[in-house]
Design a protein around this motif. Structure first.
Motif, PDB file in Angstrom:
ATOM      1  N   PHE A  93      56.094  25.774 -50.574  1.00 16.09           N
ATOM      2  CA  PHE A  93      57.077  24.976 -51.284  1.00 16.09           C
ATOM      3  C   PHE A  93      57.048  25.265 -52.788  1.00 16.09           C
ATOM      4  O   PHE A  93      55.984  25.310 -53.412  1.00 16.09           O
ATOM      5  N   GLY A  94      58.241  25.461 -53.366  1.00 12.33           N
ATOM      6  CA  GLY A  94      58.354  25.658 -54.799  1.00 12.33           C
ATOM      7  C   GLY A  94      57.685  26.916 -55.313  1.00 12.33           C
ATOM      8  O   GLY A  94      57.437  27.027 -56.511  1.00 12.33           O
ATOM      9  N   THR A  97      47.170  31.906 -46.183  1.00 10.67           N
ATOM     10  CA  THR A  97      48.164  30.965 -45.655  1.00 10.67           C
ATOM     11  C   THR A  97      48.205  29.725 -46.538  1.00 10.67           C
ATOM     12  O   THR A  97      47.161  29.109 -46.798  1.00 10.67           O
ATOM     13  N   VAL A  98      49.406  29.352 -46.974  1.00  8.64           N
ATOM     14  CA  VAL A  98      49.587  28.169 -47.812  1.00  8.64           C
ATOM     15  C   VAL A  98      49.804  26.937 -46.934  1.00  8.64           C
ATOM     16  O   VAL A  98      50.526  26.988 -45.937  1.00  8.64           O
ATOM     17  N   LYS A  99      49.158  25.827 -47.312  1.00  9.78           N
ATOM     18  CA  LYS A  99      49.422  24.526 -46.664  1.00  9.78           C
ATOM     19  C   LYS A  99      49.573  23.482 -47.766  1.00  9.78           C
ATOM     20  O   LYS A  99      48.624  23.163 -48.482  1.00  9.78           O
ATOM     21  N   ILE A 100      50.792  22.963 -47.922  1.00  7.25           N
ATOM     22  CA  ILE A 100      51.093  21.954 -48.924  1.00  7.25           C
ATOM     23  C   ILE A 100      51.425  20.647 -48.226  1.00  7.25           C
ATOM     24  O   ILE A 100      52.113  20.632 -47.191  1.00  7.25           O
ATOM     25  N   ARG A 101      50.925  19.560 -48.756  1.00  6.08           N
ATOM     26  CA  ARG A 101      51.124  18.248 -48.132  1.00  6.08           C
ATOM     27  C   ARG A 101      52.607  17.979 -47.911  1.00  6.08           C
ATOM     28  O   ARG A 101      53.435  18.096 -48.810  1.00  6.08           O
ATOM     29  N   GLY A 102      52.954  17.621 -46.668  1.00 15.57           N
ATOM     30  CA  GLY A 102      54.333  17.336 -46.303  1.00 15.57           C
ATOM     31  C   GLY A 102      55.071  18.525 -45.730  1.00 15.57           C
ATOM     32  O   GLY A 102      56.227  18.390 -45.314  1.00 15.57           O
ATOM     33  N   TYR A 103      54.397  19.688 -45.682  1.00 16.45           N
ATOM     34  CA  TYR A 103      55.042  20.914 -45.216  1.00 16.45           C
ATOM     35  C   TYR A 103      54.156  21.612 -44.192  1.00 16.45           C
ATOM     36  O   TYR A 103      52.938  21.461 -44.191  1.00 16.45           O
TER      37      TYR A 103
END
Length: 266
Positions: A59-60, A47-53
C-alpha cells in the motif's frame, strides 16, 4: 640427534595432521560468508504485509528502493492511520547473525503515534506474513527495536520489544513489553550498524560496534496473547527455535543500506 629418516618421518606425520586442520579452517571461513538479503536493486525475495491489507499488497508504495537503499516512505499516505507494516524475507532461519545498516530521515507521517518517532525494528523468530490476520499490527516475534535520538535526552537503540512473546533474563521470565539496551544515543540522519546474534532457543544478543548491548535466552510464545494463541492452536511450539526476519514501517521514514546474514552452526 635423530637420524634424517626419523626427521623426515616426523615431518610427514606433522603435515598429515596439520592438513585437515587447514582444510577445516578454510571450510569454516567459507561458511562465515555474509549473505546479502537485500540486493540494492529491488525487493525480490521480500513480501510486504501492511495492517489492513493482504500479504504482498505494498500500500502506498511504502517499501521501495531508492538510490540503492531499501526505503520506507509515506509520501502517498494522507495520514498514517495505524497502518503498521513489515517486509518479510522469504526464508526462515534458526542460527545466524543478521547485520543491518539503517538511518532515519525526513519527517514522521501525519498522525503517526508519538512513540513511533524515529522508530523501526528488526523482527526475528517471527511468524510468516501469511499467518497474520488482516488487521494484525505486528507479527508475533522478537523485536530488536531501532530508535533515533531526539534533539535532547537519552534514547537507546537495539532495545527489546516482545509482541506476543516472552524471553528469559537473569534466569527469570521477562514479561514487560520492552526494555532498553545499554547503547548510546544516535541522533540525526547518521548511519547505524546493528548486529543480532541468534542461536535458536539458546540466546539472542544485540550488538553495536562489537559490543553486546543486550542479551537474553529462551525466546517463547506468550500463551496469554491473542495473536500467539492462534499460532499455538495451529500447532506452533511454545519455545521459539526459528522464524522469519522482517523490517518495520511504523510511521517514520527510514532507510536500510545493508541487510545481510551469516549462518552459524547449530
Amino acid at each position: 640427534m635423530k637420524s634424517a629418516s626419523a626427521l623426515a618421518a616426523g615431518l610427514s606425520l606433522c603435515l598429515s595432521l596439520c592438513l585437515p586442520l587447514t582444510l577445516s579452517a578454510e571450510d569454516t571461513k567459507a561458511a562465515e560468508k555474509w549473505i546479502p538479503l537485500f540486493n540494492g536493486k529491488n525487493l525480490d525475495g521480500w513480501t510486504v504485509k501492511i495492517r489492513g491489507y493482504e500479504p504482498g499488497d505494498n500500500f502506498g508504495n511504502t517499501f521501495r528502493v531508492e538510490d540503492g537503499l531499501m526505503t520506507v516512505n509515506y509520501d502517498q499516505y494522507d495520514e498514517f492511520d495505524e497502518k503498521f507494516g513489515h517486509i518479510f524475507y522469504k526464508d526462515s532461519f534458526s542460527h545466524y547473525i543478521i547485520r543491518v545498516e539503517y538511518r532515519f530521515i525526513g519527517e514522521q507521517a501525519k498522525k503517526g503515534p508519538g512513540w513511533a518517532f524515529r522508530n523501526s525494528g528488526i523482527m526475528v523468530h517471527g511468524q510468516s506474513p501469511e499467518s497474520m490476520s488482516l488487521d494484525q499490527r505486528f507479527p508475533v516475534s522478537i523485536e530488536v527495536q531501532l530508535l533515533g535520538g531526539r534533539a535532547t535526552g537519552k534514547r537507546t537503540t537495539a532495545n527489546l520489544c516482545t509482541p506476543g512473546t516472552h524471553v528469559v533474563m537473569d534466569g527469570k521470565l521477562f514479561k514487560p513489553h520492552c526494555i532498553d539496551s545499554s547503547s548510546k544515543t544516535y541522533r540525526g540522519d547518521q548511519w547505524v550498524t546493528v548486529e543480532v546474534e541468534v542461536k535458536g532457543n539458546q540466546i539472542i544478543k544485540h550488538i553495536i560496534d562489537g559490543e553486546t548491548v543486550l542479551s537474553y535466552t529462551k525466546p517463547q510464545l506468550d500463551p496469554s496473547d491473542a495473536d500467539a494463541q492462534k499460532l499455538i492452536q495451529a500447532g506452533a511450539p511454545l519455545m521459539l527455535e526459528k522464524g522469519t526476519i522482517s523490517l518495520q514501517s511504523e510511521s517514520h521514514p527510514v532507510q536500510f543500506r545493508k541487510v545481510e546474514l551469516r549462518k552459524l552452526a547449530p
